[in-house]
Design a protein around this motif. Sequence first.
Motif, PDB file in Angstrom:
ATOM      1  N   GLN A  34       0.834  -1.197   0.000  1.00  0.00           N
ATOM      2  CA  GLN A  34       0.000   0.000   0.000  1.00  0.00           C
ATOM      3  C   GLN A  34       0.867   1.245   0.000  1.00  0.00           C
ATOM      4  O   GLN A  34       1.883   1.311   0.672  1.00  0.00           O
ATOM      5  N   ASP A  35       0.444   2.251  -0.764  1.00  0.00           N
ATOM      6  CA  ASP A  35       1.165   3.511  -0.724  1.00  0.00           C
ATOM      7  C   ASP A  35       0.609   4.392   0.390  1.00  0.00           C
ATOM      8  O   ASP A  35      -0.433   4.115   0.969  1.00  0.00           O
ATOM      9  N   GLN A  36       1.331   5.426   0.706  1.00  0.00           N
ATOM     10  CA  GLN A  36       0.955   6.304   1.817  1.00  0.00           C
ATOM     11  C   GLN A  36      -0.406   6.965   1.619  1.00  0.00           C
ATOM     12  O   GLN A  36      -1.140   7.166   2.578  1.00  0.00           O
ATOM     13  N   ASN A  37      -0.750   7.317   0.377  1.00  0.00           N
ATOM     14  CA  ASN A  37      -2.032   7.962   0.137  1.00  0.00           C
ATOM     15  C   ASN A  37      -3.192   7.024   0.451  1.00  0.00           C
ATOM     16  O   ASN A  37      -4.192   7.432   1.027  1.00  0.00           O
ATOM     17  N   ILE A  43      -3.126   4.503   2.560  1.00  0.00           N
ATOM     18  CA  ILE A  43      -3.160   4.339   4.013  1.00  0.00           C
ATOM     19  C   ILE A  43      -3.815   5.558   4.660  1.00  0.00           C
ATOM     20  O   ILE A  43      -4.661   5.421   5.545  1.00  0.00           O
ATOM     21  N   SER A  44      -3.464   6.751   4.182  1.00  0.00           N
ATOM     22  CA  SER A  44      -4.055   7.976   4.730  1.00  0.00           C
ATOM     23  C   SER A  44      -5.562   7.998   4.521  1.00  0.00           C
ATOM     24  O   SER A  44      -6.321   8.332   5.441  1.00  0.00           O
ATOM     25  N   THR A  62       3.137  14.352  -0.220  1.00  0.00           N
ATOM     26  CA  THR A  62       3.772  13.576   0.844  1.00  0.00           C
ATOM     27  C   THR A  62       2.871  13.517   2.043  1.00  0.00           C
ATOM     28  O   THR A  62       1.955  14.290   2.191  1.00  0.00           O
TER      29      THR A  62
END
Length: 49
Positions: free
Chosen positions: A14-17, A19-20, A49
């Motif tokens: 999963q990328d950070q976006n 997850i956010s 970011t």
Amino acid sequence: MEVNNKTAPVTGQQDQNTISLDLMNRMKLHGMAEAFRESLAGTTPQSMT
């Protein structure tokens, strides 16, 4: 891997976006998640970011 419903599992896929967005929805910040989704659609997601 153990997962509870209060935190996102830590995975390499999963990328950070993503997850956010998942965390915003879990915290019932649906308006913020929608605004973040719209901002991602308008810009290059990798630049955020």
